[in-house]
Design a protein around this motif. Structure first.
Motif, short mmCIF file in Angstrom:
data_model
loop_
_atom_site.label_atom_id
_atom_site.label_comp_id
_atom_site.label_asym_id
_atom_site.label_seq_id
_atom_site.Cartn_x
_atom_site.Cartn_y
_atom_site.Cartn_z
N ASP A 3 4.23 -29.98 48.41
CA ASP A 3 5.60 -29.43 48.44
C ASP A 3 6.44 -30.52 47.78
OD1 ASP A 3 5.06 -27.10 49.82
OD2 ASP A 3 5.23 -27.91 51.78
N ASP A 4 6.17 -31.80 47.70
CA ASP A 4 7.03 -32.79 47.00
C ASP A 4 7.02 -32.35 45.63
OD1 ASP A 4 7.53 -33.97 49.45
OD2 ASP A 4 6.00 -35.72 49.27
N ARG A 5 5.99 -32.32 44.96
CA ARG A 5 5.63 -31.80 43.55
C ARG A 5 6.52 -30.61 43.32
NH1 ARG A 5 6.21 -33.63 38.67
NH2 ARG A 5 4.86 -32.14 37.43
N ARG A 6 6.43 -29.69 44.13
CA ARG A 6 7.13 -28.41 43.99
C ARG A 6 8.83 -28.68 43.77
NH1 ARG A 6 9.63 -23.68 46.35
NH2 ARG A 6 9.16 -22.10 44.88
N THR A 7 9.27 -29.29 44.78
CA THR A 7 10.51 -29.64 45.08
C THR A 7 11.06 -30.58 43.92
OG1 THR A 7 10.28 -29.97 47.47
CG2 THR A 7 12.32 -31.24 46.41
N VAL A 8 10.39 -31.56 43.36
CA VAL A 8 10.58 -32.28 42.22
C VAL A 8 10.73 -31.25 40.84
CG1 VAL A 8 9.65 -34.04 40.50
CG2 VAL A 8 9.64 -34.54 42.86
N LEU A 9 9.88 -30.34 40.70
CA LEU A 9 9.83 -29.31 39.68
C LEU A 9 11.16 -28.41 39.89
CD1 LEU A 9 6.15 -28.73 39.07
CD2 LEU A 9 7.80 -29.65 37.63
N ARG A 10 11.51 -28.09 41.01
CA ARG A 10 12.62 -26.89 41.35
C ARG A 10 13.69 -27.99 40.84
NH1 ARG A 10 13.05 -22.91 44.58
NH2 ARG A 10 14.64 -23.87 45.59
N GLY A 11 14.10 -29.28 41.18
CA GLY A 11 15.31 -29.70 40.73
C GLY A 11 15.28 -30.14 39.29
N TYR A 13 13.71 -27.99 37.14
CA TYR A 13 14.36 -26.63 36.60
C TYR A 13 15.77 -26.07 36.77
CZ TYR A 13 9.23 -25.38 36.09
OH TYR A 13 8.02 -25.35 35.61
N LEU A 14 16.24 -26.71 38.00
CA LEU A 14 17.68 -26.58 38.21
C LEU A 14 18.60 -27.16 37.27
CD1 LEU A 14 19.77 -25.44 40.00
CD2 LEU A 14 19.69 -27.48 41.32
N SER A 15 18.12 -28.55 37.01
CA SER A 15 18.93 -29.24 35.86
C SER A 15 18.76 -28.54 34.41
CB SER A 15 18.28 -30.59 35.95
OG SER A 15 18.93 -31.48 34.88
N LEU A 16 17.72 -28.12 34.14
CA LEU A 16 17.42 -27.43 32.72
C LEU A 16 18.05 -26.21 32.89
CD1 LEU A 16 13.56 -28.27 32.31
CD2 LEU A 16 15.31 -29.11 31.06
N GLY A 17 18.17 -25.37 33.78
CA GLY A 17 18.81 -24.25 33.65
C GLY A 17 20.37 -24.61 33.41
N PHE A 18 20.91 -25.14 34.51
CA PHE A 18 22.35 -25.61 34.33
C PHE A 18 22.91 -26.22 32.79
CE2 PHE A 18 22.90 -24.81 39.03
CZ PHE A 18 23.51 -23.72 39.01
N GLY A 19 21.67 -26.91 32.51
CA GLY A 19 22.08 -27.90 31.32
C GLY A 19 22.20 -26.66 29.97
N GLU A 20 21.29 -25.76 29.95
CA GLU A 20 21.06 -24.77 28.87
C GLU A 20 22.40 -23.99 29.00
OE1 GLU A 20 19.50 -25.76 26.68
OE2 GLU A 20 17.29 -25.30 26.83
N GLY A 63 18.42 -20.66 30.06
CA GLY A 63 18.99 -21.07 31.33
C GLY A 63 18.58 -20.52 32.40
N VAL A 64 18.85 -19.05 32.29
CA VAL A 64 18.43 -17.88 33.41
C VAL A 64 17.17 -18.33 33.68
CG1 VAL A 64 18.02 -15.48 33.85
CG2 VAL A 64 20.38 -16.52 32.88
N LEU A 68 15.41 -18.88 37.39
CA LEU A 68 14.59 -18.05 37.80
C LEU A 68 13.28 -18.55 38.37
CD1 LEU A 68 15.55 -14.70 36.20
CD2 LEU A 68 16.11 -15.35 38.57
N ALA A 69 12.69 -19.27 37.41
CA ALA A 69 11.53 -19.91 37.56
C ALA A 69 11.26 -21.01 38.98
CB ALA A 69 11.15 -20.82 36.25
N ARG A 70 12.29 -21.33 39.26
CA ARG A 70 12.43 -22.15 40.51
C ARG A 70 11.80 -21.25 41.69
NH1 ARG A 70 17.11 -23.42 42.77
NH2 ARG A 70 16.44 -25.40 43.47
N ARG A 71 12.07 -20.06 41.54
CA ARG A 71 11.36 -19.19 42.66
C ARG A 71 9.63 -19.26 42.63
NH1 ARG A 71 14.86 -13.67 41.84
NH2 ARG A 71 16.89 -14.62 42.41
N TRP A 72 9.35 -19.22 41.59
CA TRP A 72 7.68 -19.20 41.59
C TRP A 72 6.86 -20.48 41.22
CZ3 TRP A 72 10.46 -16.39 37.79
CH2 TRP A 72 10.43 -16.97 36.39
N VAL A 73 7.53 -21.65 40.64
CA VAL A 73 6.91 -22.54 40.37
C VAL A 73 6.06 -23.14 41.30
CG1 VAL A 73 8.64 -24.29 41.08
CG2 VAL A 73 7.06 -25.09 39.19
N LYS A 74 4.76 -23.46 41.01
CA LYS A 74 3.63 -23.86 41.71
C LYS A 74 3.42 -23.11 43.09
CE LYS A 74 2.93 -27.38 39.05
NZ LYS A 74 1.76 -27.26 38.27
N GLN A 75 3.73 -21.74 42.98
CA GLN A 75 3.37 -21.02 44.08
C GLN A 75 2.78 -19.79 43.67
OE1 GLN A 75 6.92 -20.30 46.57
NE2 GLN A 75 6.19 -21.96 48.05
#
Length: 166
Positions: A3-11, A13-20, A63-64, A68-75
């Motif tokens: 879950d720690d790795r997923r949390t890191v990736l979600r963070g 992805y959030l940064s990449l999404g808002f960045g784009e 960006g979108v 959105l990928a935050r929902r399924w990353v590593k799951q």
């Protein structure tokens, strides 16, 4: 994957999404505040929008995607319907880039700044397209020269392919 790795990736992805998305907003702001007032002929503006619209479309789609990928990353995999949409964007964006190039050629600007800057904006769109739909180009500067030769499939296309089991 923990879950720690997923949390890191979600963070990330959030940064990449808002960045784009932020990059798209900045390009629009710069266009209206700094570029469009300098263009002397209406055709210069048409050439500029021919270059900018494909870039904005790709940045917004990217960006979108990251958000959105935050929902399924590593799951799980990307939903098939969304994967189909991004397959369509791959074709649409290529057509937008081609139409943008035609627009730049037809309405080629007379102003020296615009004659250099407008094709550069279009080229940024091409680079973003390649980075998201063809081969990954984005790496940290410290490893860019080492990693670029790997010709890795972009994360977006990996997700699209996984959605269809290919």
């Amino acid at each position: 994957m923990t879950d720690d790795r997923r949390t890191v990736l979600r963070g990330r992805y959030l940064s990449l999404g808002f960045g784009e998305l932020f990059a798209a907003v900045v390009f629009i702001g710069v266009a209206f505040i700094s570029v469009l007032p300098l263009l002397e002929r209406p055709s210069d503006g048409l050439a500029f929008w021919s270059a900018l619209v494909p870039l904005l479309a790709i940045l917004a789609q990217a960006g979108v995607y990251w958000l959105l990928a935050r929902r399924w990353v590593k799951q799980r995999t990307m939903p098939r319907g969304l994967a189909s949409v991004y397959r369509g964007f791959r074709v649409l964006d290529a057509a937008l880039l081609l139409a943008g190039l035609v627009g730049i050629i037809v309405w080629f600007p007379a102003h020296p700044f615009a004659a250099i800057g407008i094709p550069f904006v279009w080229l940024l769109g091409v680079i973003e397209y390649v980075n998201y739909f063809v081969v990954r180009l984005a790496y940290p500067p410290s490893v860019w020269f080492q990693r670029i030769g790997e010709w890795r499939t972009p994360r977006l296309m990996q997700d699209v392919q996984a959605a269809f089991g290919s």
